[in-house]
Motif scaffolding. Sequence first.
Motif, PDB file in Angstrom:
ATOM      1  N   UNK A  60      59.880  29.439  -0.814  1.00  0.00           N
ATOM      2  CA  UNK A  60      60.329  28.257  -1.554  1.00  0.00           C
ATOM      3  C   UNK A  60      61.594  27.703  -0.888  1.00  0.00           C
ATOM      4  N   UNK A  61      61.657  26.386  -0.758  1.00  0.00           N
ATOM      5  CA  UNK A  61      62.788  25.777  -0.063  1.00  0.00           C
ATOM      6  C   UNK A  61      64.125  26.080  -0.741  1.00  0.00           C
ATOM      7  N   UNK A  62      64.119  26.249  -2.060  1.00  0.00           N
ATOM      8  CA  UNK A  62      65.387  26.495  -2.763  1.00  0.00           C
ATOM      9  C   UNK A  62      66.006  27.842  -2.386  1.00  0.00           C
ATOM     10  N   UNK A  63      65.207  28.714  -1.762  1.00  0.00           N
ATOM     11  CA  UNK A  63      65.696  30.039  -1.374  1.00  0.00           C
ATOM     12  C   UNK A  63      66.463  30.030  -0.042  1.00  0.00           C
ATOM     13  N   UNK A  64      66.405  28.909   0.684  1.00  0.00           N
ATOM     14  CA  UNK A  64      67.105  28.825   1.972  1.00  0.00           C
ATOM     15  C   UNK A  64      68.592  29.120   1.756  1.00  0.00           C
ATOM     16  N   UNK A  65      69.198  29.802   2.713  1.00  0.00           N
ATOM     17  CA  UNK A  65      70.571  30.322   2.592  1.00  0.00           C
ATOM     18  C   UNK A  65      70.655  31.466   1.586  1.00  0.00           C
ATOM     19  N   UNK A  66      69.491  32.019   1.254  1.00  0.00           N
ATOM     20  CA  UNK A  66      69.413  33.165   0.335  1.00  0.00           C
ATOM     21  C   UNK A  66      70.009  32.860  -1.037  1.00  0.00           C
ATOM     22  N   UNK A 107      69.882  21.655   1.957  1.00  0.00           N
ATOM     23  CA  UNK A 107      68.424  21.742   1.837  1.00  0.00           C
ATOM     24  C   UNK A 107      67.832  20.335   1.892  1.00  0.00           C
ATOM     25  N   UNK A 108      68.548  19.378   1.329  1.00  0.00           N
ATOM     26  CA  UNK A 108      68.113  17.984   1.428  1.00  0.00           C
ATOM     27  C   UNK A 108      67.985  17.536   2.876  1.00  0.00           C
ATOM     28  N   UNK A 109      68.964  17.917   3.719  1.00  0.00           N
ATOM     29  CA  UNK A 109      68.894  17.562   5.140  1.00  0.00           C
ATOM     30  C   UNK A 109      67.673  18.211   5.790  1.00  0.00           C
ATOM     31  N   UNK A 110      67.437  19.486   5.489  1.00  0.00           N
ATOM     32  CA  UNK A 110      66.279  20.178   6.057  1.00  0.00           C
ATOM     33  C   UNK A 110      64.985  19.490   5.641  1.00  0.00           C
ATOM     34  N   UNK A 111      64.887  19.109   4.381  1.00  0.00           N
ATOM     35  CA  UNK A 111      63.642  18.528   3.885  1.00  0.00           C
ATOM     36  C   UNK A 111      63.432  17.096   4.375  1.00  0.00           C
ATOM     37  N   UNK A 112      64.492  16.376   4.723  1.00  0.00           N
ATOM     38  CA  UNK A 112      64.284  15.073   5.372  1.00  0.00           C
ATOM     39  C   UNK A 112      63.620  15.280   6.729  1.00  0.00           C
ATOM     40  N   UNK A 113      63.943  16.406   7.374  1.00  0.00           N
ATOM     41  CA  UNK A 113      63.281  16.738   8.639  1.00  0.00           C
ATOM     42  C   UNK A 113      61.809  17.080   8.389  1.00  0.00           C
ATOM     43  N   UNK A 114      61.532  17.810   7.312  1.00  0.00           N
ATOM     44  CA  UNK A 114      60.133  18.121   6.974  1.00  0.00           C
ATOM     45  C   UNK A 114      59.340  16.837   6.689  1.00  0.00           C
ATOM     46  N   UNK A 115      60.003  15.846   6.101  1.00  0.00           N
ATOM     47  CA  UNK A 115      59.343  14.549   5.887  1.00  0.00           C
ATOM     48  C   UNK A 115      58.891  13.945   7.216  1.00  0.00           C
ATOM     49  N   UNK A 126      72.756  24.416  10.427  1.00  0.00           N
ATOM     50  CA  UNK A 126      72.173  24.507  11.763  1.00  0.00           C
ATOM     51  C   UNK A 126      70.674  24.294  11.753  1.00  0.00           C
ATOM     52  N   UNK A 127      69.988  24.842  10.752  1.00  0.00           N
ATOM     53  CA  UNK A 127      68.534  24.703  10.671  1.00  0.00           C
ATOM     54  C   UNK A 127      68.125  23.240  10.570  1.00  0.00           C
TER      55      UNK A 127
END
Length: 410
Positions: free
Chosen positions: A62-68, A78-86, A397-398
């Motif tokens: 689940x994306x909310x688990x990123x950064x543990x 996580x918003x930045x990461x998911x804009x990349x997934x878009x 970084x991710x």
Amino acid sequence: MKKLSLFVYSGLGIFTICFLFLCCKPIEKTKLSTVEKKEQLISDKLKWSERMALSIMKRHVNAWQIDDHAKPKWDYKIGMILTAYEKLYAQTKDPKYFAYIKDYADKLIDSTGSFQNFNPKDYNIDFINAGKILFGLYDKTKEEKYLKALQTLRNQFVDYPRTTSGGFWHKSIYPNQMWLDGLYMGQPFYARYTTAFENGEKLDDVAHQFELLRHHAYDKSTGLFFHAWDESKMMPWANKETGTAPHIWLRALGWYGMALVDVLDYFPKEHPKQKELVAYLNELANGVSKYQDASGLWYQVPNLPNREGNYLEASGSSMLVYAIAKGVNKGYLPKAMNKVALKGFDGLTSKLIKVDSNGEIHITQVCGSAGLGGNPYRDGSFEYYMSEKIKVDNSHGLGAFLLAAIELDK
């Protein structure tokens, strides 16, 4: 005697069948494990963007688990990461990337469009950033809750506290302060919303945020930008004459560059502020290119590369690669500037990306976090920027690496 023989042979037959059955089971299990193991491999034939995206999903279902994270949180990183997934979803049409985004939003937003643990009076510009994923979710699903959530975030700007010169405070707990970080957190969302729903009537306000930090945080001696500006000049970290933070921080430059190229998506060429923003981007690209290390990377404090303790930092380097690559692709920057982006990306993959035996990739040398003021107090000194934890697979970084890899199509 015949009956006994038959019994013996029957017993032997049953024994043989049982023996073979029992023997076969672990062999079958071993084969299955091997197949499962192969399925878990991340191929090095894939582009760097998908290799990283699949590695993240492998570590965090689940994306909310990123950064543990222990529990779901509406999070700018996580918003930045998911804009990349878009962007990956648009490129590949692979539904698992869209599902990863949607699952995150649905975990944090209820059926009425309300956010978990949101107090509008906190006035935290960081909270806006993840809202960018809601545009795509609403466009694709037409679910009303996503529109309601977008409107909630847009309404933050109505009475958001500002400096006397009209700049959004970084947060209510940081009065009279504008940080370069905040431009990325708020302005691409604001620009997209006003373009999509308000005929672009607030684009001048968006541009004004950049004008203020260009005027107050730009350092003529280096061609770079100080991390932040305190209009009141009251903060202990602020220069008593200019109000600027004492140092230039790489990731702040990255936030600024990404904010510029992303808001320009919503400024028509004929808009009177468009050329100004393009000029700011060229100024930044020229400035940072002078401080690019031979490795292609940049230092945590980029203008002091030889100072003891300084290190080549992954997130800010990735952000600058993304900003410059996108600037070239969009025609804002000269094509020759692409050499800077390519050199930077090669530095990331050769120096800071580590690959496991199963193909999973990791990004190293990421500054965990940095800011100014607060409690415990952060004084903005060189020593402070060196004291923050250096992490592996930190979300800053991710997300930045993903964006850079997608933009360069590597």
